[in-house]
Design an enzyme around this catalytic site. Structure first.
Site, short mmCIF file in Angstrom:
data_model
loop_
_atom_site.label_atom_id
_atom_site.label_comp_id
_atom_site.label_asym_id
_atom_site.label_seq_id
_atom_site.Cartn_x
_atom_site.Cartn_y
_atom_site.Cartn_z
N ARG A 147 85.72 101.39 58.05
CA ARG A 147 86.26 100.92 56.76
C ARG A 147 86.70 99.48 56.88
O ARG A 147 87.35 99.10 57.86
CB ARG A 147 87.49 101.77 56.42
CG ARG A 147 87.35 102.60 55.17
CD ARG A 147 88.51 103.56 55.05
NE ARG A 147 89.75 102.91 54.63
CZ ARG A 147 90.90 103.56 54.39
NH1 ARG A 147 90.94 104.88 54.53
NH2 ARG A 147 91.97 102.93 54.01
N LYS A 195 98.79 110.92 56.78
CA LYS A 195 99.09 111.46 55.43
C LYS A 195 97.87 112.14 54.83
O LYS A 195 97.98 113.22 54.27
CB LYS A 195 99.53 110.34 54.47
CG LYS A 195 100.84 109.69 54.78
CD LYS A 195 101.27 108.76 53.65
CE LYS A 195 100.26 107.65 53.37
NZ LYS A 195 100.11 106.67 54.44
N ARG A 247 98.48 95.60 56.73
CA ARG A 247 98.85 96.84 56.01
C ARG A 247 100.18 97.39 56.52
O ARG A 247 100.97 97.90 55.74
CB ARG A 247 97.73 97.89 56.16
CG ARG A 247 96.52 97.55 55.29
CD ARG A 247 95.31 98.36 55.68
NE ARG A 247 95.45 99.77 55.37
CZ ARG A 247 94.69 100.73 55.90
NH1 ARG A 247 93.75 100.43 56.77
NH2 ARG A 247 94.86 101.97 55.55
N ARG A 285 104.00 103.62 46.24
CA ARG A 285 104.02 102.71 47.40
C ARG A 285 104.94 101.52 47.18
O ARG A 285 105.09 100.69 48.07
CB ARG A 285 102.61 102.19 47.60
CG ARG A 285 101.94 102.69 48.89
CD ARG A 285 100.61 102.04 48.93
NE ARG A 285 99.86 102.07 50.10
CZ ARG A 285 98.87 102.91 50.38
NH1 ARG A 285 98.64 103.93 49.60
NH2 ARG A 285 98.14 102.76 51.45
N ARG A 334 89.40 104.42 63.84
CA ARG A 334 88.86 105.38 62.86
C ARG A 334 87.43 104.99 62.43
O ARG A 334 87.16 103.82 62.15
CB ARG A 334 89.80 105.36 61.65
CG ARG A 334 89.57 106.41 60.62
CD ARG A 334 90.84 106.70 59.86
NE ARG A 334 91.34 105.58 59.07
CZ ARG A 334 92.48 105.64 58.37
NH1 ARG A 334 93.21 106.74 58.37
NH2 ARG A 334 92.89 104.61 57.67
#
Ligand code: AMP
Length: 224
Positions: A160, A13, A171, A88, A127
């Site tokens: 992160r 996204k 998540r 969300r 990531r």
């Protein structure tokens, strides 16, 4: 014009939204980015959001809605807005439907990006980003030349906190439980829901989004 980007964490996204906003010269409102910025600046909101974010949980709706409302009111009325990572939850979607008419807008389309869970896991847990250059890598798909070091800045890459494997699982659960019901919500609304395969090359995903939006909203006149 208002477009909502919906999809699980890791589906792209952020990347796709940024590419689209740049191509169309639209504003992009990414709640995850705004929250990370608030944390970096050490604001009250940042402090309140910290614990939820690091655990992979959602930040309470009231904080998010207040933050979005403030941003939206400050945006130039004529420019398109792309929402990334918001709404969300159902209460957030309902709040958006209340706030938008106040600024003479409505949700015009929803882009739903989808990809299999194993792809999402690898994309998120691989990531790494460089705080100095802002560049994002993936240790599986797009690694730096030297492990753990940014090619551009020459400084260490950062993982992160909420991209660690356990948090990623949480998540994804939170997405299925609280965010996915929004697909039905928008399917029942006047805004078309455009389903896009996020498991393609980056440029192919972008082209699919542009084509679907063009067909749904006639964006031809607004192309660069
Ligand atoms: P993101 O960068 O969109 O993956 O967001 C990172 C984290 O910020 C999420 O896991 C949540 O903890 C929080 N967050 C971002 N957007 C929202 C939202 N609309 N509602 C609640 N929490 C959010």
């Amino acid at each position: 014009m208002v477009v909502v980007f919906l999809g699980p964490p890791g589906v792209g996204k952020g990347t796709q939204g940024a590419m689209l906003a740049e191509a169309l010269d639209w504003d992009r409102l990414a709640t995850g980015d705004l929250l990370r910025e608030a944390r970096r600046r050490g604001t009250e909101l940042g402090r309140q959001a910290e614990e939820y974010m690091d655990a992979g949980e959602l930040v309470p709706d009231s904080l998010i809605v207040a933050m979005v409302r403030e941003r939206l009111e400050a945006m130039p009325a004529r420019r398109g807005v792309l929402f990334d990572g918001f709404p969300r939850t159902l209460p957030q979607a309902e709040a958006l439907d209340e706030v938008l008419p106040e600024v003479d807008r409505k949700v015009d389309a929803v882009v739903l990006l989808e990809a299999p869970d194993e792809v999402l896991h690898k994309r998120i847990s691989g990531r790494r980003h460089s705080p100095e250059s802002g560049r994002v890598y993936n240790i599986y798909f797009d690694p730096p030349e030297q492990e753990g070091i940014c090619d551009e800045a020459g400084t260490p890459l950062v993982h992160r906190e909420d991209d660690h494997p356990d948090t990623v699982t949480r998540r994804l659960e939170v997405y299925r439980e609280l965010t996915e019901p929004l697909v039905d919500f928008y399917d029942a609304s006047p805004a078309p829901v455009l389903r896009i395969d996020g498991n393609q090359e980056m440029d192919e995903v972008q082209a699919s989004i542009r084509q679907a939006l063009d067909e749904a909203l006639d964006l031809g006149a607004k192309r660069e």
